[in-house]
Each structure stands twice: as structure tokens, then as C-alpha cells.
Design an enzyme around this catalytic site. Structure first.
Site, PDB file in Angstrom:
ATOM      1  CG  ASP A  17      13.940  25.062  59.087  1.00 40.55           C
ATOM      2  OD1 ASP A  17      14.920  24.678  59.752  1.00 40.55           O
ATOM      3  OD2 ASP A  17      13.592  24.540  58.016  1.00 40.55           O
ATOM      4  CG  ASP A  67      33.007  40.811  62.673  1.00 35.76           C
ATOM      5  OD1 ASP A  67      33.262  40.421  61.524  1.00 35.76           O
ATOM      6  OD2 ASP A  67      32.283  41.804  62.925  1.00 35.76           O
ATOM      7  CG  ASP A 121      19.869  22.924  62.129  1.00 35.21           C
ATOM      8  OD1 ASP A 121      20.732  22.094  61.756  1.00 35.21           O
ATOM      9  OD2 ASP A 121      18.649  22.709  62.061  1.00 35.21           O
ATOM     10  N   GLY A 142      17.608  27.854  57.184  1.00 35.76           N
ATOM     11  CA  GLY A 142      17.330  26.709  58.030  1.00 35.76           C
ATOM     12  C   GLY A 142      18.521  25.881  58.468  1.00 35.76           C
ATOM     13  CD  GLU A 187      36.666  41.069  59.429  1.00 36.50           C
ATOM     14  OE1 GLU A 187      36.202  40.813  58.308  1.00 36.50           O
ATOM     15  OE2 GLU A 187      35.967  41.509  60.375  1.00 36.50           O
TER      16      GLU A 187
END
Length: 625
Positions: A149, A337, A170, A168, A366
Site C-alpha cells: 500500500d 486515453d 492492486d 491500496g 477516447e
């Protein structure tokens, strides 16, 4: 930024090595990127970026059968060296030496590795309209390994109490719940960026890359990512990687030590300017170059420098990096993106080089705008007035999403039908070379949760959800949408849109994976999503079948999907009361049919009666027999 001690130390070491024998490569070279490559690629050319203190003072040479050093490029920053290699079809997998010399004297040797490609790598299939995509923001999905984390030496630590902080989640958290994703019926996972984002704050989203070849340690390792794709593939699930060619993070390792003076747009602090976000300037036939550059060349954010893709070294670096991840991780697709923000000619080259390497692959771009005329111009096969051509197979269908939201929220007015915006937007499909390859959605990580969009009206929510599954395209569901995750207070707050998945943390009192603490409505929607996923997967007519729809009338909108084996009729009714639908109006597509089965309830209908009663504010899917 590199420390002052390191900058002073390296030249002294290099001088010592030159006065004695040869040096160790790792003592002089910080990086060679790509870190390794493969034999047997479609494009035989490979450009290596080499970084190390004063590396530009050295002269490289290569001696390996099938590998030719074509060109050495030295730039104004002596800490960089670029070398162009040609890897012939005869080259074998293995390590080969690159010798670095000065004045004819060997300084050091670096062994570069060429790997063998996976069997069938070039023929890999990307996601397609047979798939159903599950979108995950990894930091907010599930915390499989709490030990990562917070990672020592990285700028931002975990703080789950901060909506803008790292929570946290993952890679292991995703792997741990692959069975849930498979059981729900999803066949592809689009994961928001996982590459290193070593930024001071607000780094959880992943869109400010600081290392293009490294998974962020707070998500895991490169090997963890490989394990994700391997485990997902075993379950018939493709992994779609989220990439960003437009910008990176301000703390990228090369910032302050850029290879060239034009590596970033507006590289100096005093000249920094930001994108205008005026998307229309690119297709506008009357736009000035000044306005086009204001859109394409400005920084996306104060911490996201704009990459200069017109620099050929930068362009090649980015393209090779994308191909590297496809090959290395055995990807099933790319989501790009801010696709339209970079230099358009570069994006055409980027898409074409990837698709040349992997002809059956898929990439979705996008273009966040609700105008089909703007979105469609980027798709492969589109004939544009200015001659622009792209190899981009797919785009996210923002226009259809906006039309669906509008249609469901409109109040009935005299002489109009609230479904008209949806009908007309779908009619604009004549603009797209391949509308069936568009990615459709009701929400994602950037827009309000769909339950908020329809003002927490469960009936409208279910109507929109069902429409997503019966229309053309590739449906995408955002994690948590299957249990009505919403944010009533500030629906457009990105950090709250990307809320933690209940059950992804051991301390959670509600758990979507076990259904502990879920409300009746949440279970109902979860069951509906699962049923729709499996129904669509089992019915090719909803994947590749033809689509016909009727002009909406009296707040009823009817859409058909069909192939040679099956015909499916979907009825959307926004009337608040039970409505009798006259079947005679739909005889063009119902001719000869006598029976229908409700796909969600198994209820049987006698079509010979001439009418079907449908519930108010509802969607009905009928299998026509």
C-alpha cells in the site's frame, strides 16, 4: 530528478575506467529502453534510447548475426544516445553485445537481449463485439496485498480516508477476484493505468506516467501484471491496457534531463501553457494553426507535461513502448486515453504500426464528445475531407451514452417523443465505417455513475442497462455499476465516482463478492447484469447480428437484432402505466412469427393475439419464434 552526488560521481568513475580496463555497463548506463525486444517482429527496425552520464560521448557498435546497426543519433543532451538497429528475419533469440568505445578504446560492453515471441503472437485476437468489458480502477477495486500500500521512496503513501488518495487496491486484488468477473459473465477487463505514477499527490488514477516500462510498485510488479494476463487468459478473459500517448507525469525520470530541447511542448517553466480543450479545432476546415496547436500542444494539467510527438525520437519511443507491452504482456487490447489530443499524424502512425504488427488486434480511442461527426472521423476506414486516415479500429461511443441519458431523463411533451434523441443518435451510424466495433457504455471512470444520471430511478436504470446489451457495439460496465454504486452528494466528483468496491478490503462491512450486506435492489441489479452478460454471450444475434429499429411513438421504442438463426425484439416503454403494444406496426420484422419468449422471465407470449402488454417504465427482451 537525479541527485547532485550521482551527477558528480559518474564522470569520475568513467574517467577511471578509461584509464584502466573496461567498465561495467551498469556503472555508466542508467537505462536502455526498450529493455529487451523480440526476433520475428513484422517491423524489423528497433530504436534504443540509452541514458547515462555523458553516454553521448561514446560510440556504439554491434556484432551479431542478423542484427545491423543502421544509425547512431547523438542529441544536444550528452546523457542520451539513440541507436537504430535492423533485426532481420534470420536473427535468432539470444543476447548480443553492444560495445561502447571512445577514441577506439573499449569503455564497456552491454548485453542486449532478443527474446523469442510467443507462438501465434502476431495472430492474437483483440477484444471484439463478442466481448463484454469490465472496467476497473485498480486502486479502488480490491486490496490483495496490503504490504505494498505504501512503498518506501515513493512520493505518495496510502491514505484510505482521503478520497483523492491512494487506497491500496492492486493487481493481486484483481487476480483474487477473476472468478467473480468470469462468473458474472465478463470476457474482457479494461484496467485503468497501472504504470508507475510517482507523483506527490492524486496519483491513484494512474494517468501521469513516470516510467513507461514499469508497473507502479503499489500495484505490484511487471511479473504480477504478467500473472494477471496469464490467469485471466486461462479463464477466457482478455486484458485491455490503458495507455496515454498525450502526456506523462511531471516527475517522470527524464524531466529536467530531457533528451532534446523540444521533448515536451512549452518545456520551459515561463512558456508553460495549457490545452484549450477545443476539440472542434482539429476537424474544423476553417481553424487556424494557432488554434489547432492551442488544443494539441498545451499541457493537459499542471502536473502533466505535453509530449511532443512531432519529435521523431519521442514518436518512436512511444510507439515501441506500446508494442512492447502488447508483446510482453500478451494483451487483448489497448484503450488509448485522450486519443485526439496528441499530434493527429502521430496517432495515425501509432495506430497503423500496432495494427500492422497485430492485424487481429483491437484498440479503442477516447474522443470525449457527444458529436458522432467528430468521433467517427478517427475510425479506420473513414474518408475525411482533409484526407486524414487512421488505423484506429474502435472508439468509445460517448454520443450514444449521452443520448441514452437524455432520453431516459426527458419528460414527455406534446408532439414529441422522449426516445427521439436516442433513435436519431443511432441513426448517425452511417458516419462510422464500423459502428459494431464501437465500445458502448452507460458510465465509466470519468462520468457520473449511471444510477445518479437517472436520478436514482431503478426502473430507468434497468432500461438503460438493457439497452446497452441489445444495441450494436461492445458493451462496457464500470466496476460497482452492477450493485448500483452511486454518489448522490457530488455526482461528478471523479474521486467519488471511483469509490472503493465494497468487499475489496477485509474490513468492509458490505461485500459484493459474497453479497454480504447488499440490499434487495443491489442483488436484483447484480443478478440482472449477470443474466444479461450470459444471454448476450449465448446469442450471436446480439453480437454481430443486424440491427433494425422503429421510429419511437407514444413513448415506446422498439429495436430488433437478428441473424440467420435467431431474432430478438426489445421493447422500451417510458409510459408509467401498463402499455398495450400493437404488433401490426412491426410486421415487417415479425412476419410469420407466432410466439415469443421473455429472455429475462421465460414468460411466453402468443403473438397471434396482435398485442403485447408491457409494464410501465420498463424494457422487455423477446426471443421471437
Amino acid at each position: 530528478m537525479r541527485s547532485l552526488n550521482k551527477i558528480i560521481l559518474i564522470p569520475l568513475l568513467a574517467l577511471t575506467f578509461l584509464m584502466s580496463n573496461t567498465a561495467n555497463a551498469q556503472d555508466i548506463i542508467d537505462r536502455i529502453e526498450p529493455t529487451f525486444w523480440w526476433v520475428g517482429m513484422h517491423n524489423p527496425n528497433l530504436q534504443l534510447m540509452i541514458h547515462g552520464d555523458k553516454i553521448g560521448d561514446l560510440n556504439p557498435s554491434v556484432s551479431y548475426k542478423g542484427v545491423t546497426l543502421e544509425q547512431v543519433i547523438k542529441v544536444e543532451n550528452p546523457n542520451y544516445l539513440f541507436i537504430n538497429l535492423n533485426i532481420s528475419p534470420e536473427a535468432k533469440a539470444g543476447s548480443f553485445p553492444i560495445e561502447f568505445k571512445i577514441d577506439g578504446k573499449l569503455v564497456f560492453t552491454y548485453k542486449y537481449e532478443l527474446k523469442q515471441r510467443r507462438k501465434g503472437s502476431a495472430e492474437r485476437e483483440g477484444f471484439c463485439n463478442k466481448d463484454i468489458i469490465y472496467l476497473i480502477t485498480p486502486d479502488r477495486f480490491a486490496n490483495g496485498d496490503p504490504s505494498n500500500d505504501t512503498v518506501k521512496g515513493m512520493r505518495e503513501a496510502a491514505d484510505r480516508s482521503d478520497k483523492n488518495g491512494r487506497h491500496g487496491g492492486d493487481i493481486k486484488g484483481i487476480i483474487d477476484h477473476l472468478d467473480y468477473i468470469k462468473d458474472m459473465g465478463f470476457t474482457a477487463i479494461w484496467v485503468n493505468p497501472l504504470l508507475e505514477n510517482d507523483m506527490e499527490k492524486y496519483s491513484y488514477h494512474g494517468y501521469a506516467t513516470t516510467d513507461y516500462y514499469k508497473i507502479d510498485p503499489r500495484f505490484g510488479t511487471n511479473n504480477d501484471y504478467l500473472r494477471l494476463t496469464e490467469e485471466a487468459n486461462k479463464k477466457g478473459i482478455k486484458i485491455i491496457m490503458d495507455m496515454i500517448e498525450n502526456h506523462n507525469g511531471l516527475f517522470h525520470w527524464w524531466t529536467g534531463d530531457e533528451p532534446t530541447n523540444d521533448w515536451y511542448h512549452y518545456q520551459s517553466e515561463e512558456k508553460k501553457t495549457f490545452t484549450s480543450h477545443k476539440k472542434f479545432t482539429i476537424p474544423d476546415p476553417y481553424a487556424t494553426n494557432t488554434d489547432k496547436e492551442a488544443y494539441s500542444d498545451g499541457w493537459f494539467d499542471t502536473i502533466m507535461p505535453d509530449l511532443n510527438q512531432r519529435n521523431p525520437l519521442m514518436a518512436n519511443y512511444l510507439i515501441q513502448n506500446s508494442i512492447w507491452w502488447v508483446e510482453y504482456a500478451n494483451l487483448g487490447g489497448i484503450r488509448q486515453d485522450t486519443y485526439t489530443y496528441p499530434d493527429p499524424d502521430f496517432m495515425a502512425e501509432w495506430s497503423c504500426r500496432i495494427m500492422a504488427e497485430y492485424p487481429n488486434f483491437n484498440i479503442v480511442g477516447e474522443e470525449w464528445i457527444d458529436q458522432p461527426a467528430i468521433v467517427s472521423r478517427w475510425q479506420k476506414g473513414k474518408i475525411n475531407e482533409n484526407g486524414y486516415e487512421s488505423c484506429l479500429p474502435s472508439l468509445i461511443d460517448f454520443p450514444l451514452q449521452k443520448a441514452l441519458e437524455t432520453a431516459l431523463n426527458l419528460e414527455k411533451k406534446p408532439y414529441s417523443d422522449t426516445f427521439n434523441s436516442l433513435y436519431e443518435t443511432l441513426a448517425y451510424d452511417f458516419l462510422y465505417p464500423d459502428p459494431y466495433n464501437l465500445v458502448t457504455m452507460i458510465d465509466n471512470h470519468d462520468i457520473a455513475r449511471f444510477y445518479n444520471q437517472v436520478n436514482e430511478n431503478l426502473d430507468l436504470f434497468k432500461m438503460g442497462l438493457i439497452y446497452l446489451y441489445v444495441t450494436r457495439g461492445i458493451p462496457q460496465i464500470y466496476y460497482g455499476t452492477e450493485i448500483l454504486i452511486n454518489n448522490t452528494e457530488i455526482p461528478d466528483d471523479h474521486s467519488l465516482i471511483r469509490t472503493d468496491m465494497p468487499g475489496g478490503w477485509k474490513s468492509d462491512s458490505v461485500n459484493v463478492f459474497t453479497e454480504k450486506g447488499l440490499t434487495k435492489e443491489q442483488k436484483e441489479v447484480k443478478d440482472l447484469v449477470k443474466k444479461l452478460n450470459h444471454f448476450r454471450t449465448d446469442n450471436p444475434a446480439l453480437q454481430t447480428g443486424q440491427l433494425k429499429h422503429y421510429v419511437p411513438r407514444d413513448e415506446v421504442y422498439v429495436l430488433f437484432r437478428f441473424d440467420e438463426k435467431k431474432k430478438i425484439m426489445s421493447i422500451f416503454n417510458k409510459n408509467k402505466d401498463l402499455t398495450s403494444v400493437e404488433l401490426s406496426h412491426y410486421q415487417e420484422l415479425l412476419e410469420g412469427a407466432t410466439k415469443a419468449i421473455n429472455a429475462l422471465t421465460n414468460e411466453s407470449y402468443d403473438l397471434k393475439k396482435g398485442t403485447i402488454n408491457v409494464e410501465g417504465t420498463s424494457a422487455t427482451i423477446l426471443i421471437i419464434e
